[in-house]
Design an enzyme around this catalytic site. Structure first.
Site, short mmCIF file in Angstrom:
data_model
loop_
_atom_site.label_atom_id
_atom_site.label_comp_id
_atom_site.label_asym_id
_atom_site.label_seq_id
_atom_site.Cartn_x
_atom_site.Cartn_y
_atom_site.Cartn_z
N GLY A 156 0.85 -1.20 0.00
CA GLY A 156 0.00 0.00 0.00
C GLY A 156 0.88 1.24 0.00
N ARG A 157 0.31 2.33 0.53
CA ARG A 157 1.03 3.62 0.46
C ARG A 157 2.41 3.57 1.12
NH1 ARG A 157 -3.77 4.15 2.86
NH2 ARG A 157 -5.47 5.20 1.79
N ARG A 236 1.80 -3.59 12.78
CA ARG A 236 1.21 -3.92 14.08
C ARG A 236 1.96 -5.13 14.63
NH1 ARG A 236 -0.43 0.44 13.83
NH2 ARG A 236 -2.57 1.23 14.02
N GLU A 265 1.81 -3.51 23.57
CA GLU A 265 2.37 -2.16 23.68
C GLU A 265 1.72 -1.50 24.87
OE1 GLU A 265 2.06 0.06 20.04
OE2 GLU A 265 3.03 -1.52 18.90
N HIS A 284 6.68 2.65 19.03
CA HIS A 284 5.61 3.00 18.08
C HIS A 284 5.66 4.49 17.70
CE1 HIS A 284 1.45 1.49 16.59
NE2 HIS A 284 1.96 2.37 15.76
N ILE A 285 6.77 4.87 17.05
CA ILE A 285 6.95 6.29 16.70
C ILE A 285 6.86 6.52 15.20
CG2 ILE A 285 8.35 6.84 18.74
CD1 ILE A 285 10.85 6.71 16.83
N GLY A 286 6.28 5.56 14.47
CA GLY A 286 6.23 5.67 13.00
C GLY A 286 5.75 7.01 12.49
C1 DGY Z 1 -0.98 4.29 12.54
O1 DGY Z 1 -1.35 5.44 12.35
O2 DGY Z 1 -1.74 3.33 12.46
C2 DGY Z 1 0.44 4.07 12.81
O3 DGY Z 1 0.66 2.86 13.46
C3 DGY Z 1 1.04 5.20 13.58
O4 DGY Z 1 2.43 5.02 13.63
#
Ligand code: DGY
Length: 324
Positions: A156-157, A236, A265, A284-286
């Site tokens: 995906g994106r 996830r 988490e 979880h800092i994406g």
């Molecule tokens: C989301 O927005 O689902 C991402 O996991 C955030 O990092």
């Protein structure tokens, strides 16, 4: 009567400002922690709309007890914390925040690829612990990205953006797993998961969590990976069988893992992943850039405005269930 919106955690204020400028009353949780399920379930009774976080459990019981809600927007692209089927049956539109966090999350995935394959964590720790005695010709050896194969699971994106960074910056060959072929300018090839696992030097997960993806990477999958493989997960934690991952890392079945997500988490401090030299774990800092979090705040607010004003949500998860 003035409509009321509740934001379950203090986020960057742009979204709340937009909502207030539109005439809504906005309250934000003042707790410096996620609200408990019961706290939020009863708090929501007094509001028309919610902006929820990815760790707020919005399940069947929650929705049935709050069926008055006009709209909910998750402050995340993922929405596995929300029972979408139940929301649709109660005619509650659910929004999310795609696109605006693509760049930020792909950057973290790339960062984890480099950090894990080049031993950033163990190398840094060795300095901190006084083991940096001299320049060493054979310590901390890792693997280069350049020219290697990246396997993207879920194209995906975010997966596509990571693939593009890796193909352009590191001349990496891209293979991917997806439900259908995705047009791309990267010469990326769609393959079966088994082929991706056995051919990739780097494997990055970009799938939503649901009953088909839960634990999809387990012992059999680790056993079929290359010994030099680096697994990156910014999707996830539950997509990976974490016990099998720990075993694979301990036994050097694979080289390393870079994780931005875990199960559970937060990951308890005593978890073995924190002790392994070949695992790097981020909290979880994406999407944690100022740019992305500001845009997420605004997009979540726009979803709420649309829902309260009976328009189509800009990012509408259950659109096809609710549009005639
Ligand atoms: C989301 O927005 O689902 C991402 O996991 C955030 O990092």
């Amino acid at each position: 009567m003035q409509k009321k919106v509740f934001i379950t955690r203090s986020i960057l204020p742009d979204g709340a400002e937009l909502l207030r400028a539109r005439g809504y009353k906005v309250d934000v949780s003042e707790l410096d922690r996620p609200m408990t399920y019961e706290e939020l379930k009863s708090k929501a009774h007094g509001y028309d709309a919610l902006i929820t976080m990815l760790n707020d459990r919005i399940d069947e019981a929650f929705l049935k007890s709050n069926s008055h809600l006009k709209v909910i927007s998750n402050y995340a692209v993922g929405f596995n914390n929300i029972d979408i089927k139940m929301a649709s049956s109660l005619k509650i539109p659910i929004g999310n925040t795609p696109d605006v966090l693509t760049e930020a999350t792909a950057e973290v995935a790339l960062g984890l690829m480099i950090a894990a394959s080049r031993n950033f964590l163990s190398a840094e720790r060795s300095g901190e612990q006084g083991q940096w005695k001299n320049w060493h010709p054979t310590e901390h050896l890792g693997f280069a990205l350049s020219g290697k194969t990246l396997g993207v699971v879920g194209f995906g994106r975010i997966g596509l953006r990571l693939a593009s960074m890796c193909a352009r910056a590191f001349n990496m060959k891209i293979i991917y797993v997806a439900n259908s072929e995705k047009e791309n300018s990267l010469a990326a090839i769609k393959v079966e998961l088994s082929e991706l696992l056995s051919k990739s030097d780097f494997i990055s997960l970009h799938l939503p969590l649901n009953c088909t993806t839960k634990n999809m990477i387990g012992k059999a999958e680790f056993d079929s990976m290359k010994k030099n493989a680096v697994l990156v997960n910014t999707a996830r934690g539950e997509i990976v069988d974490q016990a099998a991952l720990i075993k694979a890392l301990k036994e050097n079945t694979i080289f390393a893992a870079g994780l931005d997500v875990t199960d559970p988490e937060p990951l308890p401090i005593e978890n073995e992943l924190f002790k392994l030299k070949n695992a790097i774990v981020l909290p979880h800092i994406g999407s944690a850039t100022y740019e992305a979090r500001r845009a997420m705040s605004i997009l979540a607010a726009k979803n709420i405005i649309a829902g309260l004003e009976d328009h189509e949500l800009e990012a509408w998860v259950n659109k096809k269930d609710l549009l005639p």
